[in-house]
Write a protein that holds these residues in place. Structure first.
Motif, PDB file in Angstrom:
ATOM      1  N   ASP A 145       2.000   9.789  -9.637  1.00  0.00           N
ATOM      2  CA  ASP A 145       2.147   8.342  -9.409  1.00  0.00           C
ATOM      3  C   ASP A 145       3.561   9.076  -8.426  1.00  0.00           C
ATOM      4  OD1 ASP A 145      -0.321   8.303  -9.422  1.00  0.00           O
ATOM      5  OD2 ASP A 145       0.141   6.944 -11.380  1.00  0.00           O
ATOM      6  N   ILE A 146       4.453   9.514  -9.262  1.00  0.00           N
ATOM      7  CA  ILE A 146       5.807   9.178  -8.145  1.00  0.00           C
ATOM      8  C   ILE A 146       6.238   9.598  -7.337  1.00  0.00           C
ATOM      9  CG2 ILE A 146       6.938  11.195  -9.376  1.00  0.00           C
ATOM     10  CD1 ILE A 146       9.230  10.112 -10.271  1.00  0.00           C
ATOM     11  N   PHE A 147       5.512  10.985  -6.830  1.00  0.00           N
ATOM     12  CA  PHE A 147       5.617  11.168  -5.423  1.00  0.00           C
ATOM     13  C   PHE A 147       4.918  10.917  -4.336  1.00  0.00           C
ATOM     14  CE2 PHE A 147       5.864  16.039  -7.283  1.00  0.00           C
ATOM     15  CZ  PHE A 147       7.628  15.576  -7.182  1.00  0.00           C
ATOM     16  N   GLN A 148       4.301   9.580  -5.304  1.00  0.00           N
ATOM     17  CA  GLN A 148       3.519   8.674  -3.880  1.00  0.00           C
ATOM     18  C   GLN A 148       4.850   7.184  -4.044  1.00  0.00           C
ATOM     19  OE1 GLN A 148      -0.271   7.803  -5.378  1.00  0.00           O
ATOM     20  NE2 GLN A 148      -0.963  10.298  -5.697  1.00  0.00           N
ATOM     21  N   SER A 149       5.553   7.726  -4.374  1.00  0.00           N
ATOM     22  CA  SER A 149       6.304   6.010  -4.106  1.00  0.00           C
ATOM     23  C   SER A 149       7.366   5.954  -3.110  1.00  0.00           C
ATOM     24  CB  SER A 149       6.899   5.767  -5.185  1.00  0.00           C
ATOM     25  OG  SER A 149       7.507   6.546  -6.098  1.00  0.00           O
ATOM     26  N   ASN A 150       8.035   5.279  -2.722  1.00  0.00           N
ATOM     27  CA  ASN A 150       8.982   5.636  -1.470  1.00  0.00           C
ATOM     28  C   ASN A 150      10.534   4.925  -2.151  1.00  0.00           C
ATOM     29  OD1 ASN A 150       7.500   6.205   0.303  1.00  0.00           O
ATOM     30  ND2 ASN A 150       7.191   4.517   1.343  1.00  0.00           N
ATOM     31  N   VAL A 151      11.607   5.063  -1.871  1.00  0.00           N
ATOM     32  CA  VAL A 151      12.915   4.663  -1.901  1.00  0.00           C
ATOM     33  C   VAL A 151      13.190   4.433  -1.189  1.00  0.00           C
ATOM     34  CG1 VAL A 151      14.640   5.659  -3.180  1.00  0.00           C
ATOM     35  CG2 VAL A 151      12.899   7.065  -3.797  1.00  0.00           C
ATOM     36  N   GLU A 152      14.156   2.649  -1.254  1.00  0.00           N
ATOM     37  CA  GLU A 152      14.749   2.649  -0.081  1.00  0.00           C
ATOM     38  C   GLU A 152      16.194   2.150  -0.243  1.00  0.00           C
ATOM     39  OE1 GLU A 152      12.783   0.864   1.890  1.00  0.00           O
ATOM     40  OE2 GLU A 152      11.388   1.391   1.192  1.00  0.00           O
ATOM     41  N   ILE A 153      16.922   3.066   0.932  1.00  0.00           N
ATOM     42  CA  ILE A 153      18.202   3.401   0.364  1.00  0.00           C
ATOM     43  C   ILE A 153      18.791   2.865   2.324  1.00  0.00           C
ATOM     44  CG2 ILE A 153      20.014   4.933   0.853  1.00  0.00           C
ATOM     45  CD1 ILE A 153      18.572   7.442   0.103  1.00  0.00           C
ATOM     46  N   GLY A 154      19.286   1.248   1.866  1.00  0.00           N
ATOM     47  CA  GLY A 154      19.692   0.368   3.053  1.00  0.00           C
ATOM     48  C   GLY A 154      18.333  -0.018   3.822  1.00  0.00           C
ATOM     49  N   PHE A 155      18.566   0.298   4.930  1.00  0.00           N
ATOM     50  CA  PHE A 155      17.535   0.224   5.451  1.00  0.00           C
ATOM     51  C   PHE A 155      16.439   0.846   5.793  1.00  0.00           C
ATOM     52  CE2 PHE A 155      20.646   0.905   8.436  1.00  0.00           C
ATOM     53  CZ  PHE A 155      20.324   2.582   9.857  1.00  0.00           C
ATOM     54  N   VAL A 156      16.511   2.494   5.487  1.00  0.00           N
ATOM     55  CA  VAL A 156      15.306   3.544   6.031  1.00  0.00           C
ATOM     56  C   VAL A 156      14.747   3.785   4.036  1.00  0.00           C
ATOM     57  CG1 VAL A 156      15.555   6.422   5.299  1.00  0.00           C
ATOM     58  CG2 VAL A 156      17.895   4.984   6.914  1.00  0.00           C
ATOM     59  N   SER A 157      13.507   4.105   4.044  1.00  0.00           N
ATOM     60  CA  SER A 157      12.385   4.548   2.963  1.00  0.00           C
ATOM     61  C   SER A 157      12.250   5.741   3.328  1.00  0.00           C
ATOM     62  CB  SER A 157      11.442   3.708   3.453  1.00  0.00           C
ATOM     63  OG  SER A 157      10.172   3.724   2.631  1.00  0.00           O
ATOM     64  N   LEU A 158      12.811   6.200   1.944  1.00  0.00           N
ATOM     65  CA  LEU A 158      12.276   7.755   2.182  1.00  0.00           C
ATOM     66  C   LEU A 158      10.982   7.451   0.320  1.00  0.00           C
ATOM     67  CD1 LEU A 158      16.467   8.852   1.540  1.00  0.00           C
ATOM     68  CD2 LEU A 158      14.548   9.377   3.414  1.00  0.00           C
ATOM     69  N   SER A 159      10.186   9.087   1.623  1.00  0.00           N
ATOM     70  CA  SER A 159       9.186   8.910   0.356  1.00  0.00           C
ATOM     71  C   SER A 159       9.842   9.768  -0.797  1.00  0.00           C
ATOM     72  CB  SER A 159       8.205   9.773   1.262  1.00  0.00           C
ATOM     73  OG  SER A 159       6.861  10.137   0.056  1.00  0.00           O
ATOM     74  N   VAL A 160       9.258  10.127  -1.798  1.00  0.00           N
ATOM     75  CA  VAL A 160       9.864  10.764  -3.380  1.00  0.00           C
ATOM     76  C   VAL A 160       9.098  12.703  -2.866  1.00  0.00           C
ATOM     77  CG1 VAL A 160       9.630  10.994  -5.531  1.00  0.00           C
ATOM     78  CG2 VAL A 160      10.086   9.229  -4.511  1.00  0.00           C
ATOM     79  N   PHE A 161       7.753  12.463  -1.978  1.00  0.00           N
ATOM     80  CA  PHE A 161       7.540  13.492  -2.000  1.00  0.00           C
ATOM     81  C   PHE A 161       7.840  14.193  -1.410  1.00  0.00           C
ATOM     82  CE2 PHE A 161       5.035  16.390  -0.131  1.00  0.00           C
ATOM     83  CZ  PHE A 161       3.899  17.743  -1.288  1.00  0.00           C
TER      84      PHE A 161
END
Length: 294
Positions: A129-145
């Protein structure tokens, strides 16, 4: 609006890097097989496909976690590559047309064999499940995977560089590449070097297939499309490790940007046209190295 457009461009660049990272793992396998053995392996895409199916089987029937499926895919596909090299390829060295046709035949056998065993229905590789989440850095959304893919690819590249440039085995590989007869006079077993290198290249394709299995559906024909990209990376890079790294990043970013302004099909068309034009003026690729073949 400018922030939204800029965010879209950044996300497209990140997507391109993540795709290029997996291409790179597959292309490294092609690079070391061709660079060391001199074989254009038409079955490399099917090695990638086997890696995806290995992960599917290990998850579905044995409950193996995804993170353990990655190294397992390497060893399983490396074993398949070892059997093929010992049973067929080693008898065809220095016969490029024969190896081309033979590996193409192997690719068809592997594809149909998987279709017989698992059918043509799509299969899927799941991730935690952790790989299916996103990390928000400013206005950029990064997939954990995708972040994981970046880090994993960097580790694979570093490990490959260390293996081939900092170990005794790597020294033997480079010696055989330069002059097989001279290397044999120093006690280097070229046959064993070829066998090991082919297995490592196949295993790397297996790991790439495991990662691609997460991003796309798993099918018996999946390797055909991906191996084209891997071949392009190797050709544009000039058949060298550093060239493959540069070419994978460049082609991945270009395709992602083209896809953002048009669509994926047209993006591939533009990319192929640019590659043809590039090879017209630089046929040896980005970082070609003059070397004596066996």
């Amino acid at each position: 609006m400018p922030h939204i457009e800029f965010a879209s461009v950044v996300n497209a660049l990140i997507l391109g890097l993540s795709i290029a990272s997996i291409w790179l793992i597959a292309a490294i396998g092609l690079t070391i097989i061709y660079g060391t053995v001199g074989v254009i392996n038409m079955a490399h895409g099917e090695f990638l496909m086997l890696g995806a199916y290995t992960s599917y089987v290990l998850q579905s029937f044995f409950g193996l976690p995804f993170l353990l499926c990655i190294p397992a895919s390497f060893f399983v596909v490396a074993a398949v590559g070892l059997v093929i090299e010992r049973g067929l390829i080693r008898y065809l060295y220095n016969r490029p047309l024969d190896t081309l046709l033979a590996t193409w035949g192997v690719s068809l056998i592997l594809m149909q064999g998987v279709r017989i065993l698992f059918g043509s229905d799509p299969k899927y590789v799941s991730v935690p499940d952790i790989f299916q989440s996103n990390v928000e850095i400013g206005f950029v959304s990064l997939s954990v995977f995708r972040i994981f893919v970046f880090g994993f690819t960097a580790t694979v590249v570093a490990g490959t560089v260390y293996l081939f440039y900092r170990t005794r085995f790597g020294m033997q590989v480079r010696a055989v590449m330069q002059n097989k007869e001279m290397a044999a006079s120093f006690g280097i077993n070229a046959d064993r070097v070829y066998m090991t290198t082919f297995a490592i290249g196949a295993g790397l394709a297996g790991m790439a297939g495991c990662l691609f299995g997460v991003l796309a559906i798993v099918l018996p024909t999946m390797g055909t499309a991906y191996v084209v990209q891997a071949f392009l990376v190797v050709v544009v890079g000039g058949g060298t490790l550093i060239g493959s790294v540069a070419a994978s990043g460049l082609t991945g970013e270009l395709q992602s940007i083209f896809a953002m302004v048009s669509n994926d099909t047209f993006a591939r068309f533009l990319l192929y046209v640019l590659i043809v034009v590039f090879l017209r003026f630089r046929p040896r690729g980005l970082f070609a190295v003059a070397k004596a073949r066996r």
